[in-house]
Design a protein around this motif. Structure first.
Motif, PDB file in Angstrom:
ATOM      1  N   ASP A  98      17.324  60.166  68.974  1.00 22.80           N
ATOM      2  CA  ASP A  98      17.397  58.724  69.202  1.00 22.80           C
ATOM      3  C   ASP A  98      18.811  58.191  69.072  1.00 22.80           C
ATOM      4  O   ASP A  98      19.777  58.948  68.934  1.00 22.80           O
ATOM      5  CB  ASP A  98      16.449  57.982  68.255  1.00 22.80           C
ATOM      6  N   SER A  99      18.896  56.858  69.077  1.00 25.14           N
ATOM      7  CA  SER A  99      20.156  56.149  69.210  1.00 25.14           C
ATOM      8  C   SER A  99      20.832  55.898  67.872  1.00 25.14           C
ATOM      9  O   SER A  99      20.273  55.224  67.001  1.00 25.14           O
ATOM     10  CB  SER A  99      19.903  54.818  69.921  1.00 25.14           C
ATOM     11  N   VAL A 100      22.060  56.392  67.738  1.00 23.54           N
ATOM     12  CA  VAL A 100      22.865  56.069  66.554  1.00 23.54           C
ATOM     13  C   VAL A 100      23.146  54.570  66.518  1.00 23.54           C
ATOM     14  O   VAL A 100      23.245  53.966  65.451  1.00 23.54           O
ATOM     15  CB  VAL A 100      24.178  56.872  66.573  1.00 23.54           C
ATOM     16  N   THR A 101      23.247  53.967  67.686  1.00 24.18           N
ATOM     17  CA  THR A 101      23.471  52.519  67.760  1.00 24.18           C
ATOM     18  C   THR A 101      22.405  51.754  66.993  1.00 24.18           C
ATOM     19  O   THR A 101      22.698  50.744  66.342  1.00 24.18           O
ATOM     20  CB  THR A 101      23.466  52.060  69.234  1.00 24.18           C
ATOM     21  N   LEU A 102      21.174  52.232  67.045  1.00 22.00           N
ATOM     22  CA  LEU A 102      20.068  51.514  66.423  1.00 22.00           C
ATOM     23  C   LEU A 102      19.844  51.870  64.956  1.00 22.00           C
ATOM     24  O   LEU A 102      19.110  51.161  64.273  1.00 22.00           O
ATOM     25  CB  LEU A 102      18.775  51.784  67.207  1.00 22.00           C
ATOM     26  N   CYS A 103      20.441  52.966  64.488  1.00 19.98           N
ATOM     27  CA  CYS A 103      20.145  53.371  63.107  1.00 19.98           C
ATOM     28  C   CYS A 103      21.398  53.728  62.314  1.00 19.98           C
ATOM     29  O   CYS A 103      21.307  54.514  61.358  1.00 19.98           O
ATOM     30  CB  CYS A 103      19.147  54.521  63.085  1.00 19.98           C
ATOM     31  N   PRO A 139      23.039  51.992  60.085  1.00 19.68           N
ATOM     32  CA  PRO A 139      22.929  51.700  58.643  1.00 19.68           C
ATOM     33  C   PRO A 139      22.218  52.817  57.870  1.00 19.68           C
ATOM     34  O   PRO A 139      22.624  53.167  56.755  1.00 19.68           O
ATOM     35  CB  PRO A 139      22.127  50.396  58.603  1.00 19.68           C
ATOM     36  N   GLU A 140      21.153  53.404  58.458  1.00 19.44           N
ATOM     37  CA  GLU A 140      20.438  54.494  57.789  1.00 19.44           C
ATOM     38  C   GLU A 140      21.320  55.735  57.660  1.00 19.44           C
ATOM     39  O   GLU A 140      21.250  56.457  56.648  1.00 19.44           O
ATOM     40  CB  GLU A 140      19.168  54.843  58.563  1.00 19.44           C
ATOM     41  N   LEU A 141      22.151  55.997  58.652  1.00 21.67           N
ATOM     42  CA  LEU A 141      23.064  57.134  58.582  1.00 21.67           C
ATOM     43  C   LEU A 141      24.141  56.904  57.530  1.00 21.67           C
ATOM     44  O   LEU A 141      24.491  57.814  56.774  1.00 21.67           O
ATOM     45  CB  LEU A 141      23.696  57.378  59.958  1.00 21.67           C
ATOM     46  N   LEU A 172       9.860  56.699  61.246  1.00 20.81           N
ATOM     47  CA  LEU A 172       9.113  57.891  60.872  1.00 20.81           C
ATOM     48  C   LEU A 172      10.057  59.024  60.473  1.00 20.81           C
ATOM     49  O   LEU A 172       9.797  59.754  59.508  1.00 20.81           O
ATOM     50  CB  LEU A 172       8.219  58.339  62.028  1.00 20.81           C
ATOM     51  N   ALA A 173      11.158  59.179  61.212  1.00 20.44           N
ATOM     52  CA  ALA A 173      12.139  60.211  60.858  1.00 20.44           C
ATOM     53  C   ALA A 173      12.717  59.946  59.471  1.00 20.44           C
ATOM     54  O   ALA A 173      12.899  60.872  58.675  1.00 20.44           O
ATOM     55  CB  ALA A 173      13.241  60.250  61.902  1.00 20.44           C
ATOM     56  N   LYS A 174      12.970  58.708  59.172  1.00 19.48           N
ATOM     57  CA  LYS A 174      13.515  58.342  57.850  1.00 19.48           C
ATOM     58  C   LYS A 174      12.537  58.701  56.739  1.00 19.48           C
ATOM     59  O   LYS A 174      12.939  59.079  55.632  1.00 19.48           O
ATOM     60  CB  LYS A 174      13.826  56.842  57.832  1.00 19.48           C
ATOM     61  N   GLN A 175      11.250  58.612  57.029  1.00 21.14           N
ATOM     62  CA  GLN A 175      10.224  58.926  56.029  1.00 21.14           C
ATOM     63  C   GLN A 175       9.948  60.432  55.913  1.00 21.14           C
ATOM     64  O   GLN A 175       9.121  60.845  55.095  1.00 21.14           O
ATOM     65  CB  GLN A 175       8.921  58.205  56.388  1.00 21.14           C
TER      66      GLN A 175
END
Length: 328
Positions: free
Chosen positions: A240-245, A247-249, A230-233
């Motif tokens: 939240d966790s940089v570990t989980l996202c 690739p988006e960063l 949702l944040a990406k949209q």
């Protein structure tokens, strides 16, 4: 059972089942005369005839049929058990349990690397927020998200978590039209709440001495993967966790909300199993592989955040809010 000639009984069962001494000898890998001798020994032991010959054909007597019905069921059960044991021994299975978002977003894109290097193993991944009951479940190990300290188990931290507010570039640009001060931006922002995270908005706001009047969460999710999406949209800011996202960063789909605030840094991802499970070499092999991948990933994340101007604030665990079950 000591007075029963098991070998002779096995030969008798083969003859009765196949209807031929010759066929029984072929199955057992012995000579026909050896089969006949064993059947004779069994008849002498029981004191009855087990077969009679009719027109070159062996026919069970009443006593022979009674013995055959019992022995064939027993030997059939033994053969089935042997086959099941052999299949289980020959089939190499590795079963692990992992929290859903970590399984989908971090482990999923990497698991093929391990599978390809261990092609003779079948790998089952059970993505669930529930921890394994190792005494009753056939699970080799858990990859758990939490504070650690599970008693009676081997608990090894494989990766620290890096938590910070993140949003889409467009959403950040819209907040900056309100104010240049990130504290004032937070007060006007839509905050996305990951309800089962270790570090949530109320704790983050308090630790940064930010007071938001009438704090509300227009979006609340029990999966970090949903908050991140949702944040990406452009739906708001996710803590939240940089570990989980990561690739988006790296792609720029998400950006740090502000480098004015420290990245929360704490041990969060654990390899958990009973100590005896390390007797399986594949379990040790997976933990070594996991540690290598986690170290590589964490280094990449820290480099990215440092280059972006972020600073880190290590936490040891007690400062965090404990919520069970961990279900990220």
């Amino acid at each position: 059972m000591r007075d029963i000639n098991i070998r002779a009984t096995e030969h008798f069962e083969a003859v009765a089942r196949l209807g031929s001494v010759t066929k029984a000898a072929e199955e057992l890998g012995v000579s026909a005369s050896a089969v006949s001798q064993q059947v004779k020994l069994l008849e002498e032991q029981f004191g009855v005839r087990l077969f009679r010959r009719e027109k070159r054909r062996l026919v069970l007597t009443l006593d022979g049929d009674r013995l055959f019905q019992t022995t064939t069921q027993a030997f059939s059960a033994i053969r089935n058990a042997r086959s099941a044991i052999t299949r289980q021994r020959d089939t190499r299975n590795l079963t692990l349990r992992v929290s859903p978002s970590f399984g989908v977003r971090w482990l999923g894109p990497r698991i093929y690397d391990f599978a390809e290097a261990n092609a003779d193993w079948n790998i089952r991944v059970d993505a669930t927020p529930d921890f394994s009951a190792f005494d009753t479940e056939a699970v080799d190990f858990d990859l758990r998200y939490g504070l650690g300290g599970w008693t009676g188990l081997s608990v090894t931290c494989v990766m620290r978590d890096l938590v910070m507010p993140m949003c889409s570039p467009d959403y950040l640009a819209s907040l900056r039209t309100i104010s240049d001060d990130p504290r004032e931006q937070i007060a006007e922002a839509r905050l996305i709440d990951s309800v089962k995270a270790l570090y949530r908005w109320d704790l983050w706001l308090a630790s940064n001495k930010i007071e938001v009047q009438g704090l509300e969460y227009p979006f609340r999710f029990d999966r970090s993967s949903m908050s991140i999406e949702l944040a990406k949209q452009g739906g708001g800011i996710a803590l939240d966790s940089v570990t989980l996202c990561l690739p988006e960063l790296l792609r720029g789909d998400l950006v740090p909300f502000s480098t004015s605030f420290d990245v929360i840094d704490f041990p969060a991802y654990w390899f958990v199993c009973p100590p005896r499970h390390f007797n399986r070499r594949i379990v040790k092999r997976f933990m070594e592989w996991l540690g290598s991948k986690a170290e590589e990933h964490e280094a990449q994340a820290r480099t990215f955040l440092t280059d972006a101007g972020c600073t880190f604030r290590p936490e040891s665990g007690p400062e965090l809010i404990e919520v069970k079950p961990w279900a990220l």
